[in-house]
Scaffold this motif. Sequence first.
Motif, PDB file in Angstrom:
ATOM      1  N   PHE A  78      78.617  56.959  31.229  1.00 42.51           N
ATOM      2  CA  PHE A  78      77.794  55.756  31.369  1.00 42.51           C
ATOM      3  C   PHE A  78      78.678  54.516  31.324  1.00 42.51           C
ATOM      4  O   PHE A  78      78.555  53.608  32.158  1.00 42.51           O
ATOM      5  CB  PHE A  78      76.744  55.707  30.255  1.00 42.51           C
ATOM      6  CG  PHE A  78      75.755  54.592  30.398  1.00 42.51           C
ATOM      7  CD1 PHE A  78      74.545  54.814  31.034  1.00 42.51           C
ATOM      8  CD2 PHE A  78      76.019  53.324  29.907  1.00 42.51           C
ATOM      9  CE1 PHE A  78      73.621  53.797  31.174  1.00 42.51           C
ATOM     10  CE2 PHE A  78      75.108  52.295  30.040  1.00 42.51           C
ATOM     11  CZ  PHE A  78      73.899  52.532  30.680  1.00 42.51           C
ATOM     12  N   ALA A  79      79.599  54.468  30.362  1.00 39.46           N
ATOM     13  CA  ALA A  79      80.494  53.317  30.221  1.00 39.46           C
ATOM     14  C   ALA A  79      81.403  53.166  31.438  1.00 39.46           C
ATOM     15  O   ALA A  79      81.671  52.040  31.882  1.00 39.46           O
ATOM     16  CB  ALA A  79      81.328  53.459  28.949  1.00 39.46           C
ATOM     17  N   ALA A  80      81.864  54.272  31.998  1.00 33.84           N
ATOM     18  CA  ALA A  80      82.721  54.206  33.182  1.00 33.84           C
ATOM     19  C   ALA A  80      81.959  53.639  34.373  1.00 33.84           C
ATOM     20  O   ALA A  80      82.490  52.812  35.127  1.00 33.84           O
ATOM     21  CB  ALA A  80      83.260  55.599  33.511  1.00 33.84           C
ATOM     22  N   ASN A  81      80.717  54.048  34.555  1.00 36.09           N
ATOM     23  CA  ASN A  81      79.904  53.513  35.651  1.00 36.09           C
ATOM     24  C   ASN A  81      79.585  52.035  35.434  1.00 36.09           C
ATOM     25  O   ASN A  81      79.580  51.249  36.384  1.00 36.09           O
ATOM     26  CB  ASN A  81      78.614  54.328  35.815  1.00 36.09           C
ATOM     27  CG  ASN A  81      78.853  55.627  36.528  1.00 36.09           C
ATOM     28  OD1 ASN A  81      79.307  55.637  37.658  1.00 36.09           O
ATOM     29  ND2 ASN A  81      78.568  56.726  35.868  1.00 36.09           N
ATOM     30  N   ALA A  82      79.346  51.655  34.191  1.00 33.54           N
ATOM     31  CA  ALA A  82      79.092  50.241  33.885  1.00 33.54           C
ATOM     32  C   ALA A  82      80.336  49.406  34.172  1.00 33.54           C
ATOM     33  O   ALA A  82      80.246  48.288  34.698  1.00 33.54           O
ATOM     34  CB  ALA A  82      78.652  50.078  32.433  1.00 33.54           C
ATOM     35  N   ALA A  83      81.512  49.927  33.855  1.00 34.63           N
ATOM     36  CA  ALA A  83      82.761  49.216  34.136  1.00 34.63           C
ATOM     37  C   ALA A  83      82.962  49.048  35.637  1.00 34.63           C
ATOM     38  O   ALA A  83      83.438  48.004  36.092  1.00 34.63           O
ATOM     39  CB  ALA A  83      83.940  49.967  33.523  1.00 34.63           C
ATOM     40  N   LEU A  84      82.582  50.051  36.403  1.00 28.67           N
ATOM     41  CA  LEU A  84      82.675  49.957  37.859  1.00 28.67           C
ATOM     42  C   LEU A  84      81.794  48.830  38.392  1.00 28.67           C
ATOM     43  O   LEU A  84      82.223  48.042  39.243  1.00 28.67           O
ATOM     44  CB  LEU A  84      82.270  51.287  38.498  1.00 28.67           C
ATOM     45  CG  LEU A  84      82.303  51.339  40.011  1.00 28.67           C
ATOM     46  CD1 LEU A  84      83.727  51.215  40.511  1.00 28.67           C
ATOM     47  CD2 LEU A  84      81.671  52.607  40.503  1.00 28.67           C
ATOM     48  N   ILE A  85      80.596  48.712  37.876  1.00 30.01           N
ATOM     49  CA  ILE A  85      79.694  47.636  38.311  1.00 30.01           C
ATOM     50  C   ILE A  85      80.269  46.273  37.916  1.00 30.01           C
ATOM     51  O   ILE A  85      80.230  45.325  38.704  1.00 30.01           O
ATOM     52  CB  ILE A  85      78.281  47.847  37.744  1.00 30.01           C
ATOM     53  CG1 ILE A  85      77.638  49.068  38.411  1.00 30.01           C
ATOM     54  CG2 ILE A  85      77.417  46.611  37.940  1.00 30.01           C
ATOM     55  CD1 ILE A  85      76.321  49.479  37.833  1.00 30.01           C
TER      56      ILE A  85
END
Length: 100
Positions: A78-85
Motif C-alpha cells: 500500500f505504501a509503495a503504491n501511495a509513493a508512486l502516486i
Amino acid sequence: MNDVTGVALSGMRAAQQSVQVAAHNVANLATPDAPRLQLQRDAAAQGGVDTRVTSHGDTDPTAPLGDLLAAKAEVVAFAANAALIRREDQMLGSLLDRQA
C-alpha cells in the motif's frame, strides 16, 4: 485519471482488501463455523488488479501466522503504491511549472 494512477489505486485497494481479509481470519480464529477467507487477484484488462474474496475451508494450524505476515506485506505494498502516486503528482507539478 491516467493509467499510472489507476494502476496504483487498484493496487492500494487490493492491499486494503487483503488486510481486511487477514483481520477477518485472525478475529475469527476461535469461531468454529467462521469460514477462512482468501483474496484472489487477477490482472485487470485495462491494467492494475481485480480482486475477489473467496471462502476457504483450510484448517492449517500455521494459517494465522501466514495471515499476519500477509497483512504486514500488504501494508508495505500500500505504501509503495501511495509513493508512486506522490511521485507522479510531483512530476506533473514540475512539468506544469516548466510550462508556466
